[in-house]
Design a protein around this motif. Sequence first.
Motif, PDB file in Angstrom:
ATOM      1  N   THR A   1     -33.026  19.209  82.192  1.00  0.00           N
ATOM      2  CA  THR A   1     -33.360  20.582  82.561  1.00  0.00           C
ATOM      3  C   THR A   1     -34.384  20.608  83.685  1.00  0.00           C
ATOM      4  O   THR A   1     -34.250  21.373  84.647  1.00  0.00           O
ATOM      5  CB  THR A   1     -33.887  21.358  81.337  1.00  0.00           C
TER       6      THR A   1
ATOM      7  N   HIS B   1     -27.488  26.224  84.649  1.00  0.00           N
ATOM      8  CA  HIS B   1     -27.826  25.109  83.773  1.00  0.00           C
ATOM      9  C   HIS B   1     -27.823  25.639  82.342  1.00  0.00           C
ATOM     10  O   HIS B   1     -28.458  26.658  82.048  1.00  0.00           O
ATOM     11  CB  HIS B   1     -29.214  24.541  84.107  1.00  0.00           C
TER      12      HIS B   1
ATOM     13  N   TYR C   1     -34.112  20.679  91.489  1.00  0.00           N
ATOM     14  CA  TYR C   1     -33.072  20.729  92.521  1.00  0.00           C
ATOM     15  C   TYR C   1     -32.849  22.159  93.008  1.00  0.00           C
ATOM     16  O   TYR C   1     -32.728  22.406  94.218  1.00  0.00           O
ATOM     17  CB  TYR C   1     -31.768  20.147  91.982  1.00  0.00           C
TER      18      TYR C   1
ATOM     19  N   ALA D   1     -32.740  19.822  86.952  1.00  0.00           N
ATOM     20  CA  ALA D   1     -31.956  20.951  87.458  1.00  0.00           C
ATOM     21  C   ALA D   1     -32.859  21.995  88.099  1.00  0.00           C
ATOM     22  O   ALA D   1     -32.542  22.544  89.169  1.00  0.00           O
ATOM     23  CB  ALA D   1     -31.141  21.577  86.327  1.00  0.00           C
TER      24      ALA D   1
END
Length: 215
Positions: free
Chosen positions: A87, A68, A93, A90
């Motif tokens: 962010t 990322h 996840y 991400a």
Amino acid sequence: MHNARPLPQYLVSRYNGWRATTFTDNRAWYARLADEGQRPRAMIISCCDSRVHVSSIFGADSGEFFIHRNIANLVPPYTPDGQQHGTSAAVEYAVQALKVTHLIVMGHTKCGGVAGCHAMCSGHAPELEDESSFVGRWMDILKPGYARISDLPEAEQIPALEREAVMVSLENLMGFPFVREAVESGRMSLHGLIHDIGDGTLFQYDGPAGQFVRV
């Protein structure tokens, strides 16, 4: 969407070269990635800076890193307020779905975002103080880091703030409940890095020593 245009020819040529060489030589690996999904062991949060090439630095293949990128490799504080947080999404996840075992924040020298934050916080970039500035409001995340280095000699402030961009992000990551649980249980580890883009040196943060040391 009539504004979209075909790729410039130099990118088309590079793509065709990649497909004829790298992809063709590793066709079975790419098919496996497509069929079985990704299982990266590490997430790397790095800067958008075009001079920072994470995969190249670590010699990584496709499927190895969940990457990322954002301005100045920053992680915002944990704020579940119903707004859009790229962010944070991400990170969620990577930790919750992909179960990465390493979460790495990688800063770098000569960072334009960090320099912009320094200019804003020291009163030399009024355009970034405007509420309409996306960059300025993003760099607000680094203000606690600026407060910690503002008393240093001027020549030392920006290099110190580059390190603070990593430290603030690591501190904010530990504010995410699922990150903190993964770290404290030993399932995942946090890492902070600084990459010197001029000489290729890599420094990592040594928690017990409280400083960045050369890798």
